[in-house]
Design an enzyme around this catalytic site. Structure first.
Site, mmCIF file in Angstrom:
data_model
loop_
_atom_site.group_PDB
_atom_site.id
_atom_site.type_symbol
_atom_site.label_atom_id
_atom_site.label_comp_id
_atom_site.label_asym_id
_atom_site.label_seq_id
_atom_site.Cartn_x
_atom_site.Cartn_y
_atom_site.Cartn_z
ATOM 1 C CB SER A 1 -0.914 0.007 1.230
ATOM 2 O OG SER A 1 -0.104 0.018 2.401
ATOM 3 C CG HIS B 1 22.695 5.896 -4.413
ATOM 4 N ND1 HIS B 1 22.162 4.632 -4.464
ATOM 5 C CD2 HIS B 1 21.697 6.680 -3.939
ATOM 6 C CE1 HIS B 1 20.904 4.669 -4.060
ATOM 7 N NE2 HIS B 1 20.602 5.893 -3.724
ATOM 8 C CE LYS C 1 18.005 14.328 -0.338
ATOM 9 N NZ LYS C 1 17.559 13.794 -1.628
ATOM 10 C CE LYS D 1 19.196 4.718 0.250
ATOM 11 N NZ LYS D 1 19.110 6.160 -0.032
ATOM 12 C CG ASP E 1 19.398 9.687 1.229
ATOM 13 O OD1 ASP E 1 18.718 8.655 1.216
ATOM 14 O OD2 ASP E 1 19.172 10.657 0.479
ATOM 15 C CD GLU F 1 18.722 14.159 -5.000
ATOM 16 O OE1 GLU F 1 17.542 13.869 -5.200
ATOM 17 O OE2 GLU F 1 19.374 13.739 -4.046
#
Ligand code: NDP
Ligand code: BG6
Length: 441
Positions: free
Chosen positions: A14, A215, A298, A123, A210, A191
């Site tokens: 969900s 990555h 970010k 992850k 993160d 980003e």
């Protein structure tokens, strides 16, 4: 392994990941099966849905919709799957909060799933070395390592897979790919978005956990590893682990964008970093003495993931007595546009010998007509086929945490203005990746 007849169970069906990535990817895979095999998809979770109500949540083909079912919870799941047919394997995708990965693996084993099961784990895989090792112990208490597929979706990006091809299928670059010729390697992942609605996760994590631990360490491995003896997943993993073992992180500077503490769900006074810059070296024969820089953040002015190799300058002879020839650079554009750019020094037409930097560019969009598949399509397809090449091993994850451990949450966190990357921290010939933003699209 052939595709066969597979049951795919999405645990946490969900949730957002199932809605945005998994079901759309499976819908596309289903449409392109071409008689290779067949599968059913079973959504599962604590929420109650009928099959019809569950199917209505997605924009999928009528044919795929008939192969999509829902079962509430894990008890009874084995019988439910058996009612849908006879399957060669059952692939579980844990689209769940990370804290329940271990206990859920235990529940699956307790209801009788064994060697026929494949577990795909999203992850984050732990939040430090200790928690990653604990999770590995919990998983390996019930399943073999060969059944566990840890996702790092960067490995499924087309331009990332091309890194090994560039390095090991082109005689041109192989001989110079070392610290004798390369002065530094620089990895950028910028980003434009802030943390949006993800404070619940991100404020506990920060950009090093993160993005860097997974990555960007994977990109580092691919750009610096030795050639594997074959393309077998275990051979590639062995070379990546070798690089990780040789990594020595020298410094990690951290920043937070202004206004981060006012984002919904962020703890007052949070010191979670949203931008980080790392300096490291790889202490093996190929790379000793050459610095690697990683920058990621970010809320910046542009989105772009790039790797740059900056070559050493030539001796001051012939054209560059006054030191004006810029060094060669190889730029790997991973996203948003994919390509490889090589900078070259070229004579400017006319009298005299003035030199300009020009470049040769390979752009995916110009060379290949076909659409680049979305990462989750490739990951799901590979996991169904049992191909582990694009998945990360326990040892890689743990080694990466081990190297970053001293730098997690350490040191001062400064601020930067949204849209304005912090000034480079160290005295370095930084590659200005902005210069390449219009090449390839
Ligand atoms: P969501 O919170 O949207 O969904 C997770 C689902 O898990 C919920 O819908 C819920 O379903 C179920 N769930 C929640 N709490 C529990 C619990 N305590 N025990 C068992 N089930 C629970 O998360 P996402 O879909 O965004 O993410 C899932 C995983 O994927 C996370 O680990 C995340 O880090 C990772 N991930 C997500 C990405 C994304 O783009 N969303 C990208 C990369 C990784 P129900 O209430 O029906 O049980
Ligand atoms: C995820 C991180 O793993 O990768 C996100 O949790 C990040 O914070 C995302 O935004 C970046 O992925 P991509 O594919 O958009 O570069």
């Amino acid at each position: 392994m052939p595709f066969g007849n597979t049951a795919i169970v999405i645990l946490g069906a969900s949730g957002d990941l199932a809605q945005r990535k998994l079901i759309p990817a499976l819908n596309l895979i289903h449409g392109r099966l071409d008689g290779e095999g067949s599968f059913v998809v079973i959504g599962s979770g604590r929420t109650a849905f009928t099959d019809t109500a569950f199917r209505r949540r997605f924009d999928i083909s009528p044919e795929f919709s008939k192969r999509l079912f829902y079962h509430r919870g894990i008890p009874g799941l084995k019988d439910f799957i058996a009612e849908k047919g006879s399957f060669d394997r059952v692939v579980f995708f844990m689209a769940l909060p990370p804290k329940v990965y271990g206990s859920t693996a235990g529940e699956l084993a307790a209801v009788g799933f064994g060697s026929e099961a494949t577990l795909i784990i999203e992850k984050p895989f732990g939040s430090d070395l200790e928690s990653a090792m604990k999770l590995d112990r919990e998983l390996s208490g019930h399943f073999n390592e060969s059944q566990i597929f840890r996702i790092d979706h960067y490995l499924a990006k087309e331009a990332v897979q091309n890194i090994l091809v560039f390095r090991f299928a082109n005689a041109l670059f192989y001989p110079v790919w070392n610290s004798r010729y390369i002065e530094s390697i620089q990895i950028n992942a910028f980003e434009t978005e802030g943390i949006g609605e993800r404070a619940g996760y991100f404020d506990q994590a920060g950009i090093v956990r993160d993005m860097v631990q997974n990555h960007l360490m994977q990109l580092l491995c691919l750009i610096t590893m030795e050639a594997p003896v074959s393309l077998d997943a275990e051979e590639i993993r062995a070379q990546k682990i070798s690089v990780l073992k040789a990594v020595e992180i020298h410094d990690c500077a951290r920043w937070q964008y202004e206004g981060y503490r006012e984002e919904k769900g962020v703890a007052p006074g949070s010191t979670t970093e949203t931008y980080a810059m790392l300096k490291l070296s790889i202490n093996n024969f190929r790379w000793a003495g050459m610095p690697v820089y990683i920058r990621t953040g970010k809320a910046l002015d542009r989105r772009g993931t790039e790797i740059g190799a900056r070559f050493k300058r030539l001796p001051k002879l012939l054209f560059n007595r006054d030191g004006t020839i810029p060094p060669n650079r190889a730029i790997f554009k991973i996203q948003p546009a994919e390509g490889i750019i090589i900078d070259l020094a070229t004579k400017i037409p006319g009298a005299g010998i003035d030199i300009a930097t020009t470049n040769m560019a390979f752009c995916y969009r110009d060379s290949f007509a076909q659409e680049i598949p979305e990462a989750y399509q490739r990951l799901l397809l590979d996991a169904i086929k049992g191909d582990r090449t694009l998945f990360v091993s326990a040892e890689e994850t743990e080694m990466s945490w081990r190297k970053l451990e001293p730098f997690l949450d350490a040191g001062e966190v400064r601020t930067y203005r949204r849209g304005k990357p912090p000034a480079p921290e160290w005295e370095v010939d930084w590659i200005d990746f902005d210069m390449y933003k219009d090449i390839c699209g």
